[in-house]
Structures are given as structure tokens and as C-alpha cells.
Motif scaffolding. Structure first.
Motif, mmCIF file in Angstrom:
data_model
loop_
_atom_site.group_PDB
_atom_site.id
_atom_site.type_symbol
_atom_site.label_atom_id
_atom_site.label_comp_id
_atom_site.label_asym_id
_atom_site.label_seq_id
_atom_site.Cartn_x
_atom_site.Cartn_y
_atom_site.Cartn_z
ATOM 1 N N THR A 31 0.821 -1.216 0.000
ATOM 2 C CA THR A 31 0.000 0.000 0.000
ATOM 3 C C THR A 31 0.858 1.271 0.000
ATOM 4 O O THR A 31 0.403 2.318 -0.460
ATOM 5 N N GLY A 32 2.093 1.179 0.489
ATOM 6 C CA GLY A 32 2.992 2.337 0.444
ATOM 7 C C GLY A 32 3.208 2.785 -0.995
ATOM 8 O O GLY A 32 3.298 3.983 -1.291
ATOM 9 N N TYR A 35 0.504 5.238 -2.129
ATOM 10 C CA TYR A 35 0.707 6.626 -1.677
ATOM 11 C C TYR A 35 1.882 7.265 -2.418
ATOM 12 O O TYR A 35 1.864 8.451 -2.739
ATOM 13 N N ARG A 36 2.897 6.463 -2.692
ATOM 14 C CA ARG A 36 4.048 6.971 -3.437
ATOM 15 C C ARG A 36 3.655 7.348 -4.862
ATOM 16 O O ARG A 36 4.115 8.363 -5.403
ATOM 17 N N SER A 96 4.661 11.427 3.152
ATOM 18 C CA SER A 96 3.920 11.462 4.426
ATOM 19 C C SER A 96 2.965 12.642 4.506
ATOM 20 O O SER A 96 1.938 12.563 5.185
ATOM 21 N N ALA A 99 0.010 11.538 2.413
ATOM 22 C CA ALA A 99 -0.730 10.444 3.060
ATOM 23 C C ALA A 99 -1.488 10.884 4.310
ATOM 24 O O ALA A 99 -2.295 10.129 4.839
ATOM 25 N N ARG A 105 -6.725 9.328 2.133
ATOM 26 C CA ARG A 105 -6.757 8.034 2.823
ATOM 27 C C ARG A 105 -8.086 7.312 2.598
ATOM 28 O O ARG A 105 -8.126 6.090 2.464
ATOM 29 N N GLY A 125 1.743 -2.018 5.110
ATOM 30 C CA GLY A 125 1.531 -0.572 5.181
ATOM 31 C C GLY A 125 1.739 -0.030 6.574
ATOM 32 O O GLY A 125 2.660 -0.440 7.288
ATOM 33 N N ARG A 126 0.866 0.917 6.951
ATOM 34 C CA ARG A 126 0.970 1.536 8.268
ATOM 35 C C ARG A 126 -0.312 1.333 9.087
ATOM 36 O O ARG A 126 -0.288 1.351 10.307
ATOM 37 N N ASP A 127 -1.440 1.201 8.385
ATOM 38 C CA ASP A 127 -2.757 1.177 9.053
ATOM 39 C C ASP A 127 -3.576 -0.033 8.619
ATOM 40 O O ASP A 127 -4.792 0.001 8.660
ATOM 41 N N ARG A 176 9.871 10.818 9.076
ATOM 42 C CA ARG A 176 8.731 10.190 8.384
ATOM 43 C C ARG A 176 7.892 9.386 9.388
ATOM 44 O O ARG A 176 6.667 9.467 9.397
ATOM 45 N N ASP A 180 4.013 10.019 10.293
ATOM 46 C CA ASP A 180 3.056 8.919 10.107
ATOM 47 C C ASP A 180 2.371 8.539 11.423
ATOM 48 O O ASP A 180 1.216 8.134 11.423
ATOM 49 N N ARG A 183 -0.168 11.756 12.681
ATOM 50 C CA ARG A 183 -1.318 12.258 11.916
ATOM 51 C C ARG A 183 -2.618 11.795 12.587
ATOM 52 O O ARG A 183 -2.631 10.783 13.312
HETATM 53 O O1 C5P Z 1 5.894 1.643 2.920
HETATM 54 P P1 C5P Z 1 6.500 2.895 2.299
HETATM 55 O O2 C5P Z 1 7.682 3.402 3.060
HETATM 56 O O3 C5P Z 1 6.743 2.780 0.849
HETATM 57 O O4 C5P Z 1 5.330 3.982 2.477
HETATM 58 C C1 C5P Z 1 5.489 5.308 2.055
HETATM 59 C C2 C5P Z 1 4.604 6.239 2.872
HETATM 60 O O5 C5P Z 1 3.231 6.012 2.535
HETATM 61 C C3 C5P Z 1 4.640 6.101 4.394
HETATM 62 O O6 C5P Z 1 5.718 6.817 4.974
HETATM 63 C C4 C5P Z 1 3.298 6.675 4.799
HETATM 64 O O7 C5P Z 1 3.333 8.084 4.846
HETATM 65 C C5 C5P Z 1 2.407 6.276 3.649
HETATM 66 N N1 C5P Z 1 1.610 5.078 3.939
HETATM 67 C C6 C5P Z 1 0.487 5.229 4.717
HETATM 68 N N2 C5P Z 1 -0.349 4.176 4.928
HETATM 69 C C7 C5P Z 1 -0.074 2.975 4.407
HETATM 70 C C8 C5P Z 1 1.094 2.776 3.640
HETATM 71 C C9 C5P Z 1 1.931 3.862 3.440
HETATM 72 O O8 C5P Z 1 0.211 6.331 5.199
HETATM 73 N N3 C5P Z 1 -0.919 1.961 4.619
#
Ligand code: C5P
Length: 219
Positions: A31-32, A35-36, A96, A99, A105, A125-127, A176, A180, A183
Motif C-alpha cells: 500500500t505504500g 501513496y508513493r 507522508s 498520506a 486516505r 503498510g501503516r494502518d 517520516r 506517520d 497524523r
Molecule cells: O511503505 P512505504 O515506506 O513505501 O510507504 C510510504 C509512505 O506512505 C509512508 O511513509 C506513509 O506516509 C504512507 N503510507 C500510509 N499508509 C499505508 C502505507 C503507506 O500512510 N498503509
């Protein structure tokens, strides 16, 4: 079956998640990368990273495809291969901010749930464990010391011919993670029912083995 792998930047989530998915015959979703991809397109369109409505409009117009191939994942936006440009320091430095916008989101979460619908997936991912797939049967929170995460990122960049400074990388990763985690919408956080896996000093093979073993305990 859904496996959620979350954690801070550079903890090795992508490599580990891809390998786990391969071994278990599941679909891997990074999922990153989504956002990228939006950040890359926004930078190219000179869209301000603070303009939530404009970013959401860009995302609504994007056809985003994640394609898993034998040598990794490829990312396409409107048929254009953006796999390499979404990994540049410029994109990493802005992602970030992009995102953090709730409207961004909301749409990403919708796309991610749709990709995971009626399929077995490993999503990183993160969430993911806290928000995107709260019912995932296995949730992993992957961490490593900041020194080790910076070292891994340094090696990864060097392999791609991008020079970087270790101290600067460490500062960028910490910043970062701070953004993250702080937020308001779906921050980086370990889900209550996630298993914490600290990979400091552990090779990829051991981490993958451990997650596959945890999965096998579940089924
Ligand atoms: O995993 P990666 O480092 O490629 O993710 C890039 C950025 O995307 C994270 O630093 C974060 O800001 C955002 N992200 C997010 N939620 C996710 C995956 C990534 O906010 N599920």
C-alpha cells in the motif's frame, strides 16, 4: 485469509510481505506504493502537497495498478510504469504529507479493501491491521532499530546507484515515522491484536519463517 503487516519505515515490510505471499500462494499488496504513486504524479503536476482537494481529484483520475511479477512488483498509473520513480528521495520526502490527508486516505482505503475482497492477501503498510483490514486473521507489527533500518535503506539505495548519507537517512526515517505516527487519520500504530516482531539482527529468512509459522498456527 488476510495477513496485515505494518510497521515503521525501513523495517523490511515489503521484502518480507512479498516472500510470505509467495510461500503461501497469496496476493501481495504494497500500500505504500499507492501513496508513493500519487505523490509522484502530484509532484510532476506541480500540485501543492498541502492541497487536499486537488490531490484527491488527481487520485480520482488515476488508474492505479499493482502487478506482481517474477522479479518483484511493478506499479502503473494510467498504463505508465512508475515503479522506479516512486522510490526517489524526492517522493520519499513528500509522501507522508500526501498520506496525512483524510480525503486521500479514504479513497486509498476503499481501493485497498476492494483489492483484498474475496482474495487471500498479504498487505503491508501503516494502518492495515488497525484500519484497512481490521478483521485480518494474522497481524504483524514489524520493527527494527533505527540504526539498522537506516543501514538497510542505505544499502538498498546504493544498489540502485543513489548515493546517500547514513546520518541524514536516519534523520529522514525518524521524521517520516513521526509524521506517520502523529497524523490524525489512521496513524502508524500497532494494532492491539498484532504480534510484535523486532527484526534487529534477524535475517529475512528467519522473519519470513516466523510469520509463516504464525500463519500455520492460525489455520
Ligand atoms: O511503505 P512505504 O515506506 O513505501 O510507504 C510510504 C509512505 O506512505 C509512508 O511513509 C506513509 O506516509 C504512507 N503510507 C500510509 N499508509 C499505508 C502505507 C503507506 O500512510 N498503509
Amino acid at each position: 485469509m488476510k495477513i496485515a503487516i505494518d510497521g515503521p519505515a525501513g523495517a523490511g515490510k515489503s521484502t518480507v510481505a512479498r516472500r510470505v505471499a509467495e510461500q503461501l500462494g497469496m496476493l501481495y499488496i504494497d500500500t505504500g506504493a499507492m501513496y508513493r504513486a500519487l505523490t509522484y504524479i502530484a509532484l510532476r503536476a506541480s500540485c501543492p502537497m498541502t492541497d487536499e482537494a486537488a490531490l484527491r481529484a488527481l487520485l480520482d483520475q488515476m488508474k492505479l495498478v499493482l502487478d506482481v511479477t517474477a522479479d518483484g512488483q511493478r506499479v502503473y498509473v494510467n498504463e505508465e510504469d512508475v515503479t522506479d520513480p516512486i522510490r526517489t528521495p524526492d517522493v520519499t520526502g513528500h509522501v507522508s504529507t500526501v498520506a496525512a490527508h483524510p480525503a486521500v486516505r479514504e479513497k486509498m482505503t476503499e481501493l485497498q479493501r476492494e483489492m483484498a475482497r474475496a482474495r487471500s492477501v498479504v498487505m503491508d503498510g501503516r494502518d492495515i491491521g488497525t484500519h484497512v483490514l481490521p478483521d485480518a486473521e494474522l497481524k504483524i507489527f514489524l520493527t527494527a532499530s533505527i540504526e539498522e533500518r537506516a543501514e538497510r535503506r542505505l544499502r538498498e539505495l546504493e544498489q540502485r546507484g543513489i548515493a546517500a548519507d547514513r546520518g541524514q537517512l536516519m534523520a529522514d526515517i525518524a521524521e517520516r515515522d513521526r509524521k506517520d505516527s502523529e497524523r490524525e487519520t489512521a496513524p502508524l500504530k500497532q494494532a492491539e491484536d498484532a504480534q510484535l516482531l523486532d527484526t534487529t539482527g534477524l535475517g529475512i529468512d528467519r522473519v519470513v519463517e516466523r510469520i509463516v509459522a504464525l500463519y500455520e498456527e492460525q489455520v
